[in-house]
Each structure stands twice: as structure tokens, then as C-alpha cells.
Design a protein around this motif. Structure first.
Motif, PDB file in Angstrom:
ATOM      1  N   VAL A  55      57.945  71.779   5.959  1.00  0.00           N
ATOM      2  CA  VAL A  55      56.616  72.229   5.535  1.00  0.00           C
ATOM      3  C   VAL A  55      55.814  71.081   4.917  1.00  0.00           C
ATOM      4  O   VAL A  55      54.916  71.290   4.114  1.00  0.00           O
ATOM      5  N   LYS A  56      56.159  69.847   5.318  1.00  0.00           N
ATOM      6  CA  LYS A  56      55.406  68.674   4.836  1.00  0.00           C
ATOM      7  C   LYS A  56      53.960  68.747   5.321  1.00  0.00           C
ATOM      8  O   LYS A  56      53.647  69.523   6.233  1.00  0.00           O
ATOM      9  N   ALA A  57      53.121  67.891   4.749  1.00  0.00           N
ATOM     10  CA  ALA A  57      51.714  67.799   5.159  1.00  0.00           C
ATOM     11  C   ALA A  57      51.034  69.167   5.122  1.00  0.00           C
ATOM     12  O   ALA A  57      50.391  69.595   6.082  1.00  0.00           O
ATOM     13  N   ALA A  59      52.291  72.165   5.150  1.00  0.00           N
ATOM     14  CA  ALA A  59      52.843  72.997   6.235  1.00  0.00           C
ATOM     15  C   ALA A  59      52.092  72.703   7.526  1.00  0.00           C
ATOM     16  O   ALA A  59      51.548  73.594   8.179  1.00  0.00           O
ATOM     17  N   TYR A  60      52.121  71.434   7.904  1.00  0.00           N
ATOM     18  CA  TYR A  60      51.484  70.938   9.137  1.00  0.00           C
ATOM     19  C   TYR A  60      50.013  71.372   9.210  1.00  0.00           C
ATOM     20  O   TYR A  60      49.478  71.640  10.286  1.00  0.00           O
ATOM     21  N   GLY A  61      49.385  71.484   8.047  1.00  0.00           N
ATOM     22  CA  GLY A  61      47.947  71.764   8.014  1.00  0.00           C
ATOM     23  C   GLY A  61      47.584  73.221   7.830  1.00  0.00           C
ATOM     24  O   GLY A  61      46.423  73.536   7.598  1.00  0.00           O
ATOM     25  N   ALA A 216      68.986  68.003  14.037  1.00  0.00           N
ATOM     26  CA  ALA A 216      67.948  68.472  14.969  1.00  0.00           C
ATOM     27  C   ALA A 216      66.622  68.792  14.298  1.00  0.00           C
ATOM     28  O   ALA A 216      66.570  69.521  13.310  1.00  0.00           O
ATOM     29  N   ASN A 217      65.544  68.236  14.862  1.00  0.00           N
ATOM     30  CA  ASN A 217      64.190  68.745  14.595  1.00  0.00           C
ATOM     31  C   ASN A 217      63.964  69.887  15.583  1.00  0.00           C
ATOM     32  O   ASN A 217      64.891  70.331  16.259  1.00  0.00           O
ATOM     33  N   CYS A 218      62.716  70.371  15.728  1.00  0.00           N
ATOM     34  CA  CYS A 218      62.532  71.553  16.578  1.00  0.00           C
ATOM     35  C   CYS A 218      62.944  71.281  18.013  1.00  0.00           C
ATOM     36  O   CYS A 218      63.637  72.096  18.631  1.00  0.00           O
ATOM     37  N   SER A 219      62.559  70.132  18.563  1.00  0.00           N
ATOM     38  CA  SER A 219      62.913  69.859  19.963  1.00  0.00           C
ATOM     39  C   SER A 219      64.419  69.653  20.113  1.00  0.00           C
ATOM     40  O   SER A 219      64.983  69.969  21.168  1.00  0.00           O
ATOM     41  N   VAL A 232      69.492  72.989  10.761  1.00  0.00           N
ATOM     42  CA  VAL A 232      68.458  72.424  11.640  1.00  0.00           C
ATOM     43  C   VAL A 232      67.133  72.368  10.876  1.00  0.00           C
ATOM     44  O   VAL A 232      66.902  73.138   9.937  1.00  0.00           O
ATOM     45  N   ARG A 233      66.268  71.435  11.280  1.00  0.00           N
ATOM     46  CA  ARG A 233      65.048  71.156  10.521  1.00  0.00           C
ATOM     47  C   ARG A 233      63.810  71.243  11.406  1.00  0.00           C
ATOM     48  O   ARG A 233      63.136  70.244  11.644  1.00  0.00           O
ATOM     49  N   PRO A 234      63.467  72.425  11.913  1.00  0.00           N
ATOM     50  CA  PRO A 234      62.281  72.514  12.761  1.00  0.00           C
ATOM     51  C   PRO A 234      60.984  72.454  11.951  1.00  0.00           C
ATOM     52  O   PRO A 234      60.916  72.950  10.822  1.00  0.00           O
ATOM     53  N   GLY A 235      59.965  71.842  12.553  1.00  0.00           N
ATOM     54  CA  GLY A 235      58.624  71.836  11.971  1.00  0.00           C
ATOM     55  C   GLY A 235      57.624  72.371  12.984  1.00  0.00           C
ATOM     56  O   GLY A 235      57.357  73.583  13.042  1.00  0.00           O
ATOM     57  N   TYR A 236      57.144  71.476  13.835  1.00  0.00           N
ATOM     58  CA  TYR A 236      56.052  71.757  14.776  1.00  0.00           C
ATOM     59  C   TYR A 236      56.142  73.123  15.479  1.00  0.00           C
ATOM     60  O   TYR A 236      55.145  73.847  15.557  1.00  0.00           O
ATOM     61  N   ALA A 237      57.332  73.460  16.001  1.00  0.00           N
ATOM     62  CA  ALA A 237      57.462  74.707  16.768  1.00  0.00           C
ATOM     63  C   ALA A 237      57.201  75.936  15.904  1.00  0.00           C
ATOM     64  O   ALA A 237      56.726  76.966  16.394  1.00  0.00           O
ATOM     65  N   GLY A 374      49.746  67.276  19.871  1.00  0.00           N
ATOM     66  CA  GLY A 374      49.375  68.488  19.133  1.00  0.00           C
ATOM     67  C   GLY A 374      49.665  68.392  17.642  1.00  0.00           C
ATOM     68  O   GLY A 374      48.940  68.959  16.820  1.00  0.00           O
ATOM     69  N   TYR A 375      50.711  67.654  17.267  1.00  0.00           N
ATOM     70  CA  TYR A 375      51.050  67.473  15.846  1.00  0.00           C
ATOM     71  C   TYR A 375      49.842  66.926  15.069  1.00  0.00           C
ATOM     72  O   TYR A 375      49.568  67.341  13.936  1.00  0.00           O
ATOM     73  N   GLU A 376      49.161  65.938  15.682  1.00  0.00           N
ATOM     74  CA  GLU A 376      48.063  65.287  14.968  1.00  0.00           C
ATOM     75  C   GLU A 376      46.854  66.225  14.865  1.00  0.00           C
ATOM     76  O   GLU A 376      46.159  66.240  13.841  1.00  0.00           O
TER      77      GLU A 376
HETATM   78  C1  LIG Z   1      58.966  65.943  10.344  1.00  0.00           C
HETATM   79  C2  LIG Z   1      60.431  65.929  10.386  1.00  0.00           C
HETATM   80  C3  LIG Z   1      61.139  66.999  10.972  1.00  0.00           C
HETATM   81  C4  LIG Z   1      60.462  68.106  11.753  1.00  0.00           C
HETATM   82  O1  LIG Z   1      60.151  67.627  13.049  1.00  0.00           O
HETATM   83  P1  LIG Z   1      59.437  68.523  14.143  1.00  0.00           P
HETATM   84  O2  LIG Z   1      59.376  67.647  15.334  1.00  0.00           O
HETATM   85  O3  LIG Z   1      58.095  68.870  13.606  1.00  0.00           O
HETATM   86  O4  LIG Z   1      60.280  69.736  14.365  1.00  0.00           O
HETATM   87  C5  LIG Z   1      62.520  67.004  10.852  1.00  0.00           C
HETATM   88  N1  LIG Z   1      63.171  65.996  10.207  1.00  0.00           N
HETATM   89  C6  LIG Z   1      62.521  64.939   9.681  1.00  0.00           C
HETATM   90  C7  LIG Z   1      63.288  63.859   9.014  1.00  0.00           C
HETATM   91  C8  LIG Z   1      61.132  64.869   9.751  1.00  0.00           C
HETATM   92  O5  LIG Z   1      60.493  63.814   9.237  1.00  0.00           O
END
Ligand SMILES: *Cc1c(COP(=O)(O)O)cnc(C)c1O
Length: 392
Positions: A55-57, A59-61, A216-219, A232-237, A374-376
Motif C-alpha cells: 500500500v505504498k505511495a 495505496a498506489y494513488g 512474489a509481487n503480484c505478477s 506474497v506481496r501483491p500491489g498493482y493487481a 499503468g503503475y505510473e
Molecule cells: C512495490 C513492491 C511490491 C509490489 O509490486 P507489484 O508489482 O505492484 O505487485 C512488492 N515488493 C516490493 C519489494 C515492492 O517494492
């Protein structure tokens, strides 16, 4: 600046949020039930690994406070932010949550962490030593994550250093709560860097069998190897972005951006639009002006020039009455001009609505047309839109 009297502050709030919203030239709608559903989809995919939320930035805006409340309601208990200040905002909303601060520990920053509440992600030997010293001074083994750099060359210990930490007494001064690394190109499933990072991370983990792992990030959740580990650490999705570019988006859209049409005009062949006249009409055209610009985070280069048209580049566009209408001329600070010649006149008129994000014009498509990702677009969404939260 905090000297304003309560009365003037109240008057200002009523003007900006009530009256202005009713006449908003641009509205950003944020669907918190879609956010919750997206988290649950990823949780089910990752299970039995735990699913956190990045939920950085802000929560992605989309707004960190409403986002973390919705995610907590969906069952999320672990959150990642980039800055300590963001962690404080999550903590205020969710006193019980586990919160990691990704961007590491600046010198002297350790005392900024309230004991046992927030967890730094430590990315170098110096950061590990600082945290250990802080734990000694607090008289407590406080939890922290250890970040290993398996290919990004950005943050984290080199793999050899991470492996050499096995049995290091430094690790007895704090609680190593998570061993993590970050994927360089998880959205490109066939990129061989994925397999290399997955193997490197497995080797590091085997040196530290007692520490939970996260890669893992979302992808990363959608890679065939599915390197879920413990967390797991999803953001964008979560926010509706496609974790599998080039394949159908499994996520629900969370943001929708609409703008009202301020004016419509007819222009003739050769007439130019916008600053420096970078686009000229190839024939008689109807153009509409929207109250959105680069000051709202919509990239200036998303507007088409004659050179873009010659190169066959499809630049930014909006949907008017369901018809895709291209931007013409560069995006101005506060305005975008669209070619609405092909749109139904019933919508392509003063006061009509243009959809800038939504109805299939998704974040990834908007990013591509603006020459970015899309992230930007998502994290740049401006503060000037009337924000409407639905599905809370
Ligand atoms: C931003 C970030 C994520 C999330 O990545 P997404 O591609 O948005 O899922 C996970 N881990 C780290 C270390 C990050 O900086």
C-alpha cells in the motif's frame, strides 16, 4: 498554516467537498469492494501462503486510509509501505496490523520506529547493525525483515552476504521475521531472470531455514513456478492492474476516471490544436475540451502530435458515448482536447461525459498509450479530482 479558526476551516471544507463535488469537472471513482475482491482472489491463489498488501505511495494513488480499511475488512493482516510516514498512517487506521517499511533504514532512523509496532526491511550490513544496536538499547528483540538483492541492484544484501549471515550472532539481537527478495521482471513470464532469481532465493532460504520467506509481487503469483514461499506481496493487481500483461486481466477494475466536456468546436483542415500547434486537423473535425491535464497526473506526452500520427502511434484516448476518441495536441496543464468527430452528438457536447479510465479502457491500455505503464498512471492520479469511494 494550522492557525485557521475552526469556523473558517469548516467553511472551507463545505465549499471544497460538497458544492465543488457537485460541479466537479472530473471525478475519480474508487471501488473498495473490487479492491477487497481482488485481494481475496490473490489470497486464494497464494494459499496456504499468507497474502499481504502493498500500500505504498498512498495505496498506489487510491488513498491509503480507505484502502487499508477495506483490505483489513477482507482479511488482510500484513501491509508493506515504502516510507515510515506511510507506516504511521496505516498504524493509525489498523493498530493490530503487521507493517513493513520497504525502503530500509537510514542512519539514525531506528528510534523513529515505535517499539515492536513497525518493522523495517533491512537491506545492508549497516542497516542490520543499526537495528541490532537499537534493539539492544530498547532491551528487546524487535522484528525486522531482511532484504536480499537477487538481481535488481537497488536495495538489499548481496546473496553471498545473506548466506554468510548463517549463524551470525547479529541475528540474535533482533527477530528476523522475514527473508525477502524482489522479482525484476515477473510480468514477463518467459524472461529467464525469473528462474535465476527463484533459484538464488531458494539457496538463500536454505541457509536460514527458520526464517519465513517472501519473493512474489503480484505478477510473481502468476508465474508457472509460483514462488509463493510463506508470504506474497501483491500491489498493482489489487488496484485493478493486469498482473499478466498480454493475457486477459483476472482482476476487477478499481478506479474509474470521468471528465465533463467543457466546450466543443468545429475546426477545419490544417487548424492546429494546443500549445505550439503540434497537431493539425487532417480535415473538418469536431473537438472537445476536457478539464483534466498534466497537473492532474495525466502525462503531457499522451496527446498526439502530427509526428505521432505519421509514426502510427496511438496516443491517449477517452470514450465518449462508447466511442474511442483520440487526444489531439499535447496535454496542457489543466486541459485535454479530444477528436470527437465519430462520437454521438448526444454525448459529445458541452456537459457530456468522457471516460478516461474505465469501460475497457483499462490502466494498462492508458499507460501504453501514454508511453508508460499503468503503475505510473495509477500512482500519479491527481489530488484535484472529486474522489468518490463506493463499495465500502
Ligand atoms: C512495490 C513492491 C511490491 C509490489 O509490486 P507489484 O508489482 O505492484 O505487485 C512488492 N515488493 C516490493 C519489494 C515492492 O517494492
Amino acid at each position: 498554516m494550522s492557525r485557521a479558526s475552526p469556523i473558517s476551516r469548516r467553511r472551507r471544507v463545505s465549499l471544497s467537498s460538497t458544492r465543488a463535488a457537485a460541479f466537479a469537472p472530473a471525478t475519480l471513482t474508487i471501488d473498495l469492494s473490487a479492491l477487497a475482491a481482488n485481494w481475496q482472489l490473490l489470497r486464494d491463489r497464494a494459499s496456504p501462503a499468507e497474502c499481504a498488501a502493498v500500500v505504498k505511495a498512498d495505496a498506489y494513488g487510491i488513498g491509503i486510509e480507505p484502502a487499508v480499511r477495506a483490505l483489513w475488512g477482507a482479511g488482510c493482516r500484513t501491509f508493506f509501505v515504502a516510507h515510515l510516514s506511510e507506516a504511521g498512517r496505516v498504524r493509525t487506521e489498523l493498530p493490530e496490523a503487521t507493517i513493513y517499511v520497504l525502503n530500509g533504514l537510514l542512519p539514525d532512523a531506528a528510534p523513529g520506529y515505535p517499539p515492536g509496532k513497525l518493522r523495517p526491511v533491512l537491506g545492508s550490513a549497516e542497516e542490520l547493525r543499526d537495528w541490532a544496536a537499537f534493539c539492544d538499547s530498547e532491551g528487546a528483540r524487535l522484528p525486522a525483515a531482511i532484504h536480499v538483492d537477487t538481481g535488481m541492484n537497488r536495495l538489499g544484501l548481496p546473496p553471498s552476504e545473506a548466506i554468510a549471515l548463517r549463524g551470525d550472532p547479529l541475528l540474535t539481537h533482533f527477530e528476523p521475521a522475514l527473508l525477502m527478495s524482489h522479482l525484476v521482471a515477473a510480468e514477463v513470464a518467459q524472461d529467464p531472470v525469473n528462474a535465476a532469481q527463484i533459484a538464488a532465493f531458494a539457496a538463500i532460504r536454505s541457509a536460514h531455514p527458520g526464517i519465513p520467506g517472501s519473493l512474489a509481487n503480484c505478477s510473481g503469483l502468476f508465474l508457472p513456478e509460483a514462488p509463493m514461499h510463506d508470504l506474497v506481496r501483491p500491489g498493482y493487481a489489487l488496484y485493478g492492474g493486469n498482473p499478466t500483461p498480454g493475457r486477459p486481466n483476472p482482476m476487477r477494475p478499481v478506479v474509474r476516471l470521468e471528465a465533463r466536456i467543457l466546450q466543443v468546436r468545429e475546426i477545419g483542415p490544417g487548424d492546429r490544436v494546443g500549445y505550439n500547434g503540434r497537431w493539425s486537423a487532417p480535415g473538418r473535425r469536431r473537438v472537445a475540451t476536457l478539464s483534466v491535464g498534466y497537473a492532474d497526473g495525466y502525462p503531457r506526452v499522451a496527446g498526439a502530435t502530427d509526428a505521432d500520427a505519421e509514426a502510427g502511434l496511438d496516443r491517449g484516448a477517452a470514450l465518449v458515448g462508447g466511442v474511442l476518441c483520440p487526444f489531439v495536441g499535447r496535454v496542457s496543464m489543466d486541459l485535454i482536447v479530444l477528436d470527437v468527430t465519430d462520437a454521438p452528438a448526444s454525448e459529445a457536447k458541452r456537459g457530456g461525459t468522457a471516460v478516461l479510465i474505465g469501460d475497457g479502457l483499462d490502466l494498462d491500455e492508458v499507460g501504453r498509450r501514454a508511453g508508460t505503464i499503468g503503475y505510473e498512471i495509477l500512482t500519479g492520479l491527481g489530488r484535484r479530482y472529486a474522489r468518490r469511494y463506493v463499495g465500502a
